[in-house]
Enzyme design. Sequence first.
Site, PDB file in Angstrom:
ATOM      1  N   LYS A  13       0.829  -1.207   0.000  1.00 40.14           N
ATOM      2  CA  LYS A  13       0.000   0.000   0.000  1.00 40.14           C
ATOM      3  C   LYS A  13       0.874   1.274   0.000  1.00 40.14           C
ATOM      4  O   LYS A  13       0.647   2.184  -0.779  1.00 40.14           O
ATOM      5  CB  LYS A  13      -0.939   0.015   1.223  1.00 40.14           C
ATOM      6  N   ARG A  87      -9.158   0.307   9.219  1.00 41.96           N
ATOM      7  CA  ARG A  87      -8.773  -1.083   9.437  1.00 41.96           C
ATOM      8  C   ARG A  87      -9.863  -1.857  10.170  1.00 41.96           C
ATOM      9  O   ARG A  87      -9.716  -3.040  10.409  1.00 41.96           O
ATOM     10  CB  ARG A  87      -7.493  -1.136  10.284  1.00 41.96           C
ATOM     11  N   ARG A 121      11.928  -6.466   4.017  1.00 40.15           N
ATOM     12  CA  ARG A 121      11.813  -4.998   3.884  1.00 40.15           C
ATOM     13  C   ARG A 121      12.895  -4.309   4.715  1.00 40.15           C
ATOM     14  O   ARG A 121      13.161  -4.694   5.849  1.00 40.15           O
ATOM     15  CB  ARG A 121      10.428  -4.564   4.368  1.00 40.15           C
ATOM     16  N   ARG A 152      11.934  -2.324  10.401  1.00 42.17           N
ATOM     17  CA  ARG A 152      10.934  -1.931  11.381  1.00 42.17           C
ATOM     18  C   ARG A 152      10.872  -3.002  12.471  1.00 42.17           C
ATOM     19  O   ARG A 152      11.025  -4.176  12.174  1.00 42.17           O
ATOM     20  CB  ARG A 152       9.555  -1.835  10.709  1.00 42.17           C
ATOM     21  N   ARG A 163      -0.007 -10.052  12.307  1.00 38.93           N
ATOM     22  CA  ARG A 163      -0.661  -8.914  11.634  1.00 38.93           C
ATOM     23  C   ARG A 163      -1.603  -9.420  10.540  1.00 38.93           C
ATOM     24  O   ARG A 163      -2.652  -8.831  10.297  1.00 38.93           O
ATOM     25  CB  ARG A 163       0.399  -7.971  11.049  1.00 38.93           C
TER      26      ARG A 163
HETATM   27  P1  AMP Z   1       1.267  -0.134   8.864  1.00 40.02           P
HETATM   28  O1  AMP Z   1       2.431   0.782   8.718  1.00 40.02           O
HETATM   29  O2  AMP Z   1       0.041   0.332   8.116  1.00 40.02           O
HETATM   30  O3  AMP Z   1       1.631  -1.575   8.571  1.00 40.02           O
HETATM   31  O4  AMP Z   1       0.839  -0.080  10.411  1.00 40.02           O
HETATM   32  C1  AMP Z   1       1.717  -0.519  11.429  1.00 40.02           C
HETATM   33  C2  AMP Z   1       0.948  -0.752  12.695  1.00 40.02           C
HETATM   34  O5  AMP Z   1       0.342   0.488  13.145  1.00 40.02           O
HETATM   35  C3  AMP Z   1      -0.215  -1.726  12.619  1.00 40.02           C
HETATM   36  O6  AMP Z   1       0.202  -3.076  12.720  1.00 40.02           O
HETATM   37  C4  AMP Z   1      -1.077  -1.279  13.800  1.00 40.02           C
HETATM   38  O7  AMP Z   1      -0.514  -1.720  15.017  1.00 40.02           O
HETATM   39  C5  AMP Z   1      -0.925   0.246  13.755  1.00 40.02           C
HETATM   40  N1  AMP Z   1      -1.963   0.854  12.899  1.00 40.02           N
HETATM   41  C6  AMP Z   1      -1.777   1.513  11.720  1.00 40.02           C
HETATM   42  N2  AMP Z   1      -2.935   1.943  11.218  1.00 40.02           N
HETATM   43  C7  AMP Z   1      -3.902   1.560  12.095  1.00 40.02           C
HETATM   44  C8  AMP Z   1      -5.319   1.672  12.110  1.00 40.02           C
HETATM   45  N3  AMP Z   1      -5.987   2.282  11.112  1.00 40.02           N
HETATM   46  N4  AMP Z   1      -5.979   1.138  13.167  1.00 40.02           N
HETATM   47  C9  AMP Z   1      -5.329   0.527  14.183  1.00 40.02           C
HETATM   48  N5  AMP Z   1      -4.000   0.356  14.211  1.00 40.02           N
HETATM   49  C10 AMP Z   1      -3.275   0.877  13.180  1.00 40.02           C
END
Ligand code: AMP
Length: 208
Positions: A13, A87, A121, A152, A163
Amino acid sequence: MNIILLGPPGAGKGTVAGNIKSELGIMHLSTGDLLRSEIKKGTELGKQAKELIDQGKLVPDEVIIGMVSALIAQSGEQGIMFDGFPRTVAQAEALGKIAEIDAVVLLDADEDVVTERICSRRICPGCGAVYNTALLNGSNVCEACNTELTSRADDNEATARERFQVYMQNTQPLVDFYEKADVLCRIDANRTSGEVAENVLKALKDIK
Ligand code: AMP
């Protein structure tokens, strides 16, 4: 134009958003990036979020909705490409009350493909560039700013699989939610990032 990029972690994404945002002339809003910036700044929100992020769990809806609502209010007339938000169904319902969504692009990818991508990554702490070890030819420095690359904290196999499960349970229902609203288009994200970006742009042109 407001667009949502939906799909499991590691579907690409953020990469797609980076590749197409200038072409579409809209703002890229990644809730994951916003949370990581709070962690870096050491804020209270960042401290709470870090614990959940490191375990692959979701940050509570009210925290995320508050953060995104404030940004939407500041964004003016500019369209937004939402990445990693919503989400949950509660987040999607809250978003529906404050913004009109023109298209939801589902980046569909298999668990093993996304897990492998997440584990390979690498990110640049200097400029935020994102790499895959398969394309780095053994190098571990950023091509743009020469900073040493890192991973990360949540990019390891156990957390990646957690996840994915969290995605299936909480986020997958949004596929139905947006299909019913007749705004969903599906893209095969098991392909290369270039092909995926091209197919997303084609799909969005059909919608405009
Ligand atoms: P991402 O960078 O989108 O993979 O997000 C990393 C982490 O941030 C996720 O695994 C969640 O712990 C948290 N996170 C990001 N976006 C959301 C969201 N919309 N709702 C809840 N947790 C989020």
